[in-house]
Motif scaffolding. Structure first.
Motif, mmCIF file in Angstrom:
data_model
loop_
_atom_site.group_PDB
_atom_site.id
_atom_site.type_symbol
_atom_site.label_atom_id
_atom_site.label_comp_id
_atom_site.label_asym_id
_atom_site.label_seq_id
_atom_site.Cartn_x
_atom_site.Cartn_y
_atom_site.Cartn_z
ATOM 1 N N LYS A 94 23.455 77.265 7.012
ATOM 2 C CA LYS A 94 24.193 76.019 6.853
ATOM 3 C C LYS A 94 24.003 75.133 8.086
ATOM 4 C CE LYS A 94 28.089 74.260 4.592
ATOM 5 N NZ LYS A 94 29.498 74.108 4.689
ATOM 6 N N ARG A 95 23.741 73.853 7.851
ATOM 7 C CA ARG A 95 23.525 72.952 8.991
ATOM 8 C C ARG A 95 24.777 72.124 9.258
ATOM 9 N NH1 ARG A 95 18.378 73.570 7.048
ATOM 10 N NH2 ARG A 95 16.942 74.148 8.701
ATOM 11 N N VAL A 96 24.924 71.771 10.505
ATOM 12 C CA VAL A 96 26.112 71.015 10.907
ATOM 13 C C VAL A 96 26.062 69.600 10.346
ATOM 14 C CG1 VAL A 96 27.459 70.218 12.850
ATOM 15 C CG2 VAL A 96 26.235 72.385 13.007
ATOM 16 N N LEU A 97 24.860 68.992 10.422
ATOM 17 C CA LEU A 97 24.715 67.625 9.934
ATOM 18 C C LEU A 97 24.199 67.660 8.498
ATOM 19 C CD1 LEU A 97 23.106 65.853 13.001
ATOM 20 C CD2 LEU A 97 25.449 65.686 12.196
ATOM 21 N N PRO A 98 24.506 66.619 7.695
ATOM 22 C CA PRO A 98 24.013 66.593 6.320
ATOM 23 C C PRO A 98 22.492 66.541 6.259
ATOM 24 C CG PRO A 98 25.074 64.517 6.907
ATOM 25 C CD PRO A 98 25.363 65.479 7.990
ATOM 26 N N GLY A 99 21.967 66.833 5.075
ATOM 27 C CA GLY A 99 20.549 67.071 4.757
ATOM 28 C C GLY A 99 19.491 66.375 5.592
ATOM 29 N N LEU A 100 18.294 66.903 5.531
ATOM 30 C CA LEU A 100 17.181 66.425 6.335
ATOM 31 C C LEU A 100 16.890 64.952 6.057
ATOM 32 C CD1 LEU A 100 14.716 66.916 8.228
ATOM 33 C CD2 LEU A 100 13.415 67.376 6.147
ATOM 34 N N SER A 101 16.853 64.592 4.751
ATOM 35 C CA SER A 101 16.427 63.230 4.434
ATOM 36 C C SER A 101 17.375 62.203 5.053
ATOM 37 C CB SER A 101 16.330 63.042 2.922
ATOM 38 O OG SER A 101 17.533 63.452 2.315
ATOM 39 N N LEU A 102 18.665 62.485 4.988
ATOM 40 C CA LEU A 102 19.634 61.532 5.549
ATOM 41 C C LEU A 102 19.523 61.475 7.074
ATOM 42 C CD1 LEU A 102 21.874 59.566 4.901
ATOM 43 C CD2 LEU A 102 23.510 61.439 5.108
ATOM 44 N N SER A 103 19.473 62.666 7.684
ATOM 45 C CA SER A 103 19.382 62.716 9.150
ATOM 46 C C SER A 103 18.121 62.016 9.632
ATOM 47 C CB SER A 103 19.341 64.162 9.637
ATOM 48 O OG SER A 103 20.532 64.803 9.296
ATOM 49 N N LEU A 104 17.004 62.351 9.000
ATOM 50 C CA LEU A 104 15.724 61.796 9.429
ATOM 51 C C LEU A 104 15.689 60.299 9.163
ATOM 52 C CD1 LEU A 104 12.994 62.682 10.635
ATOM 53 C CD2 LEU A 104 12.105 62.698 8.309
ATOM 54 N N GLY A 105 16.200 59.914 7.983
ATOM 55 C CA GLY A 105 16.217 58.500 7.623
ATOM 56 C C GLY A 105 16.986 57.674 8.643
ATOM 57 N N THR A 106 18.173 58.142 8.981
ATOM 58 C CA THR A 106 19.005 57.444 9.957
ATOM 59 C C THR A 106 18.286 57.353 11.295
ATOM 60 O OG1 THR A 106 20.839 58.548 8.876
ATOM 61 C CG2 THR A 106 21.340 57.352 10.895
ATOM 62 N N THR A 107 17.698 58.477 11.696
ATOM 63 C CA THR A 107 17.015 58.503 12.988
ATOM 64 C C THR A 107 15.872 57.498 13.016
ATOM 65 O OG1 THR A 107 17.404 60.861 12.840
ATOM 66 C CG2 THR A 107 16.110 60.100 14.694
ATOM 67 N N LEU A 108 15.069 57.507 11.940
ATOM 68 C CA LEU A 108 13.909 56.617 11.918
ATOM 69 C C LEU A 108 14.344 55.154 11.904
ATOM 70 C CD1 LEU A 108 11.355 58.392 9.563
ATOM 71 C CD2 LEU A 108 11.342 58.192 12.050
ATOM 72 N N LEU A 109 15.380 54.862 11.127
ATOM 73 C CA LEU A 109 15.878 53.488 11.067
ATOM 74 C C LEU A 109 16.329 53.045 12.459
ATOM 75 C CD1 LEU A 109 16.632 51.095 9.177
ATOM 76 C CD2 LEU A 109 18.954 51.997 9.194
ATOM 77 N N TYR A 110 17.034 53.952 13.130
ATOM 78 C CA TYR A 110 17.543 53.661 14.463
ATOM 79 C C TYR A 110 16.377 53.397 15.424
ATOM 80 C CZ TYR A 110 20.214 54.186 18.751
ATOM 81 O OH TYR A 110 20.786 53.963 19.972
ATOM 82 N N VAL A 111 15.392 54.296 15.375
ATOM 83 C CA VAL A 111 14.232 54.143 16.255
ATOM 84 C C VAL A 111 13.538 52.816 15.973
ATOM 85 C CG1 VAL A 111 11.916 55.023 16.728
ATOM 86 C CG2 VAL A 111 13.842 56.588 16.625
ATOM 87 N N ALA A 112 13.405 52.487 14.671
ATOM 88 C CA ALA A 112 12.715 51.254 14.304
ATOM 89 C C ALA A 112 13.448 50.040 14.844
ATOM 90 C CB ALA A 112 12.578 51.170 12.782
ATOM 91 N N LEU A 113 14.769 50.034 14.685
ATOM 92 C CA LEU A 113 15.548 48.860 15.092
ATOM 93 C C LEU A 113 15.658 48.735 16.603
ATOM 94 C CD1 LEU A 113 18.492 48.747 12.529
ATOM 95 C CD2 LEU A 113 16.511 47.243 12.681
ATOM 96 N N ILE A 114 15.907 49.867 17.260
ATOM 97 C CA ILE A 114 16.220 49.803 18.690
ATOM 98 C C ILE A 114 14.966 49.841 19.565
ATOM 99 C CG2 ILE A 114 17.469 50.962 20.572
ATOM 100 C CD1 ILE A 114 19.337 49.734 18.600
ATOM 101 N N ILE A 115 13.972 50.622 19.153
ATOM 102 C CA ILE A 115 12.814 50.784 20.031
ATOM 103 C C ILE A 115 11.578 50.065 19.488
ATOM 104 C CG2 ILE A 115 11.285 52.450 21.151
ATOM 105 C CD1 ILE A 115 13.565 54.476 20.925
#
Lengths: 282, 332
Positions: free
Chosen positions: A11-32
């Motif tokens: 069991k993972r602490v954070l919700p599924g891979l697609s959501l985690s990865l999606g959020t991360t990539l969006l963040y990276v795209a916007l901020i960096i």
């Protein structure tokens, strides 16, 4: 029975891979990514001829030389001193160790302009260190030495903080075993400690170098900012902006960015190598 | 229970009456060394506004190098009014469509409610005997002023020295360039702004003479009274206008046209001019100017228009990338 209902999947602490990865990539795209792309586009829009003209102008070349030279010197100092610092923090127990450990993060937290002002006050001819150095005929402030000191100050934590965990992971039993087999302290360091920490050490030095290249606030207060002599690349980019010369600024920033990106890739490869080395040693 | 009821009625009462507290908001974006001046001016204007309209106004201040400030406004800083130390930075906004192109005619004196000039501040007893611009070009004298490329303040210094050289050698451009080249070569450190240069001179003890606006030299002499700095006014200097303008594109959007214009016009009132004069600027109001006349030495002032044919010329010939300033600055 319950374990059957929930199959082997951990069991993972954070919700599924697609959501985690999606959020991360969006963040990276916007901020960096977005600011970097904007910079590249601004730099690219001016055409190769003007680009080359800006990069090869004597003043730009001089600024890059000074920046690279000072960053290299600062990185060498940090690599040596940072390693020693990490070693002391990991291997010894002494009163005040926690305070020293916490102090290592000060350059991260301190606004760099404040650091620059404080260093300038210390090293100027009427400052604490400066008055002694001045008496010895050495001037630090408003020379390349000032630039090196400012860069060293702001980037020291990178080396300490990358080497420290690796040293902590290193099993002292290995060194004791080597000693019982008759290895000299230097051999122990060379054959046991150094190979283990080398990748992390190099990675830390690389990031420290990248940070020094872009350092602005701390340096402009202590550098003297004299064109062709003590003018760093990021100040020249700032000056171009003050002239409303967005292209000129973008080109200089782009060059700094390109060097830093290459360095960060190198650092990542080194860190990857380091983690594999650690896995292998487990 | 009772107290909660009171609280609720109090809250409703406050919300209900809030339109009566019509709040005006202004953002004044200004140059680096004007912090204290506007801190003194703003509350007096707020009181004046309350008196004449019955409305309250809060004025936010933003200070920095005036070119950097203009760039920030171009990129969206919602300034209602700008109070700069250089016309070119307002022209940049006018070219960007944020300020009306005829902003100079919108207010008296070319929209500059006060003025100053580059002047000197030397160390106690004036040990190097600095009296005029020639002394700054002398060997062994270290002048302190910021980088003319990043500081409007230092651009006036550069132009004042240049204009002085032109006037004293019969308009010989080559000789004037050599003269400012010598001064620039004597500068041991170029800070990026006026306040940093002040620190270098006063706190760090670097240099023999600080060159900055006359108003600033007086302020520094006062705040560092223990160091015994001496103010020196050169025989000639450059008229430094401090132009103001409403950022009309923003005032229209923010609904601040009325208060922004009232603020700028008020800067010309005797009340405001007296405060400005107390901060050692030279003011245009004849009565206030006469009151403070004995504190300000006589000096021959030339304007940018007379000496250089206007700011457009200065920008093209001197300040552009690779222009005369770059040539003498880089080859110092």
């Amino acid at each position: 029975m319950i374990s059957l209902a929930h199959p082997i999947r951990r069991k993972r602490v954070l919700p599924g891979l697609s959501l985690s990865l999606g959020t991360t990539l969006l963040y990276v795209a916007l901020i960096i990514l977005l600011p970097v792309v904007a910079l590249v586009l601004k730099g690219a829009a001016i055409g190769p001829e003007r680009f080359v003209a800006i990069v090869t102008s004597p003043r730009t070349v001089a600024a890059f030389k000074i920046t690279l030279l000072a960053a290299t010197a600062a990185t060498i100092i940090n690599a040596l001193y940072g390693l020693l610092m990490a070693w002391v923090l990991v291997r010894y127990e002494f009163p005040g160790k926690r305070i020293l450990d916490a102090l290592m993060d000060v350059p991260f937290a301190l606004p760099t302009a404040v650091a620059g002002l404080a260093l300038t006050a210390l090293f100027s001819a009427n400052g604490w260190f400066g008055s002694l150095l001045d008496a010895a005929g050495i001037s630090v402030v408003y020379t390349i030495w000032g630039i090196i000191i400012a860069m060293t100050f702001t980037s020291i934590p990178f080396v300490v903080r990358t080497v420290q965990p690796v040293l902590e992971d290193l099993d002292p039993a290995l060194e004791q075993a080597a000693e019982t087999l008759g290895a000299s302290p230097f051999t122990v360091f060379r054959r046991i400690v150094l190979p283990a920490i080398l990748p992390a050490w190099l990675a830390g030095a690389t990031v420290s170098f990248a940070r020094s290249l872009g350092e602005f606030g701390a340096v402009v207060f202590i550098a003297g900012n004299i064109p062709m002599k003590t003018e760093i690349a990021s100040l020249l980019a700032f000056i171009r902006l003050a002239e409303y010369d967005y292209n000129g600024a973008a080109v200089i920033a782009l060059c700094l960015l390109a060097i830093a990106l290459v360095l960060l890739v190198v650092s990542n490869i080194l860190q990857h190598w380091a983690s594999r080395y650690r896995e292998a040693n487990r | 229970m009772k107290s909660r009821f009171f609280l609720a009625t109090a809250l409703v009462a406050t919300l209900g009456t809030s339109p009566a507290f019509a709040q005006d908001k202004l953002l004044n974006v200004s140059y680096d060394v004007a912090r204290e001046l506007f801190e003194a001016l703003n509350p007096v204007f707020a009181a004046h506004w309350q008196e004449t309209t019955g409305r309250t106004v809060t004025i936010d201040q933003s200070h920095g190098g005036s070119s950097a400030q203009a760039r920030a406004i171009l990129e969206g800083l919602p300034a209602d009014v700008v109070t700069f130390n250089q016309e070119t930075d307002i022209d940049v906004l006018a070219n960007g469509g944020l300020v009306d192109t005829n902003w100079r005619e919108a207010l008296p004196n070319g929209a500059s409610p006060w003025y100053s000039l580059p002047a000197f501040l030397v160390r106690e007893g004036n040990p190097k005997g600095i009296e005029d611009w020639d002394d700054l070009a002398r060997e062994g004298v270290q002048p302190i002023f910021p980088n003319p490329k990043t500081s409007g303040n230092a651009r006036y210094t550069y132009l004042a020295a240049y204009a002085y050289a032109l006037a004293t050698n019969g308009g010989d451009d080559a000789a004037a360039q050599e003269f400012v080249g010598k001064i620039l070569a004597n500068v041991p450190v170029f800070d990026t702004g006026g306040r940093a240069a002040t620190q270098t001179f006063a706190e760090r003890g670097i240099g023999d003479v600080l060159v900055t606006f006359e108003a600033e030299t007086a302020g520094i002499a006062e705040s560092y009274a223990d160091q015994g700095f001496v103010r020196v006014t050169p025989s000639r200097s450059l008229f430094a206008a401090f132009p103001v303008a409403a950022v009309s594109a923003n005032t229209e959007r923010n609904g601040t046209i009325e208060v922004a214009n009232a603020y700028l016009e008020w800067l010309y009132s005797p009340e405001a001019q007296r405060i400005v004069a107390e901060y050692h600027y030279r003011v245009n109001d004849p009565e206030v100017a006469a009151e403070f006349a004995d504190q300000l030495p006589q000096v021959e002032l030339v304007t940018v228009d007379d000496a250089f044919g206007g700011w457009a010329n200065v920008n093209a010939e001197h300040l552009s990338d690779g222009g005369i300033l770059d040539q003498v600055f880089v080859n110092r």
